[in-house]
Scaffold this active site. Structure first.
Site, PDB file in Angstrom:
ATOM      1  N   ASP A  87       0.829  -1.205   0.000  1.00  0.00           N
ATOM      2  CA  ASP A  87       0.000   0.000   0.000  1.00  0.00           C
ATOM      3  C   ASP A  87       0.864   1.256   0.000  1.00  0.00           C
ATOM      4  OD1 ASP A  87      -2.425  -1.258  -0.120  1.00  0.00           O
ATOM      5  OD2 ASP A  87      -2.832  -1.149   2.024  1.00  0.00           O
ATOM      6  N   ASP A  91       1.118   3.881  -3.018  1.00  0.00           N
ATOM      7  CA  ASP A  91       0.590   5.217  -2.729  1.00  0.00           C
ATOM      8  C   ASP A  91       1.499   6.300  -3.281  1.00  0.00           C
ATOM      9  OD1 ASP A  91      -1.654   4.279  -1.469  1.00  0.00           O
ATOM     10  OD2 ASP A  91      -0.911   4.623   0.572  1.00  0.00           O
TER      11      ASP A  91
END
Length: 210
Positions: A87, A91
């Site tokens: 993640d 991101d």
């Protein structure tokens, strides 16, 4: 801040979708990567074309994958370091695309070099915000402080893009980016101060390095 207040509501809303995707055999990592790809494509296609409103809506929709993949991972009992690493890494791609797309538009068709420069500054400072926390954690410290977490920064820039895309004057976006840059800088300083206090309080001095 937004993470704390919105997580419970988002979980209730997106749990049915997460369960449906799991029944279809789709894993959380696939949702994470698909969401990031959607953010990158939306931002780098729509923003440079001046479609700020549609770009903000599309990016915002794909950003919701962060919530869905988290619910899926918890349902499978697979929440852990790999998911957090994936993640966080992806991101950065999304953030770069959002601010990069705005830089391109305001430097060219948007005819506002100052706003383009501010968007670039926000991209750099946002990366420093994330690095300050990641580096601290890698050295055994914690840095869970700051007035401008990623979700706050993303909401602010998308709200500004949406407003300008719907007819607000460009200075609205300029002001948003100024405030965002200041908040990001303050967050970096806050995290550095917290880590310094921990180091001076007796935590083992880590080796210096990149």
């Amino acid at each position: 801040m937004l993470n704390r207040y919105a997580r419970a509501l988002a979980t209730r809303i997106f749990t049915p979708l997460a369960r449906l995707l799991l029944r279809l055999g789709i894993g959380p990592d696939a949702v994470t990567m698909a969401g990031t790809l959607g953010v990158v494509v939306s931002a780098l296609v729509l923003f440079p074309l001046g479609q700020l409103a549609w770009g903000a809506v599309a990016v915002g929709a794909f950003v919701l994958s962060d919530t869905v993949d988290g619910i899926m991972a918890r349902s499978l009992g697979r929440s852990g370091r790999w998911g957090a690493y994936l993640d966080s890494t992806l991101d950065r791609f999304g953030d770069a695309a959002v601010f990069g797309g705005l830089v391109v538009w305001f430097a060219r068709g948007g005819d506002s070099p100052a706003t383009a420069g501010l968007a670039l500054l926000c991209l750099v400072l946002g990366s420093l915000v994330s690095y300050a926390k990641a580096r601290a954690e890698g050295l055994g410290f914690t840095a869970d402080v700051g007035i401008a977490e990623r979700s706050d920064r993303l909401l602010a820039v998308l709200a500004g893009a949406l407003a300008v895309g719907l007819g607000a004057p460009v200075p609205v976006m300029t002001v948003v980016l100024v405030l965002l840059a200041v908040a990001s800088l303050v967050t970096v300083v806050q995290r550095m101060a917290v880590v310094r206090r921990q180091a001076l309080a007796g935590a083992p001095e880590p080796a210096r390095g990149a």
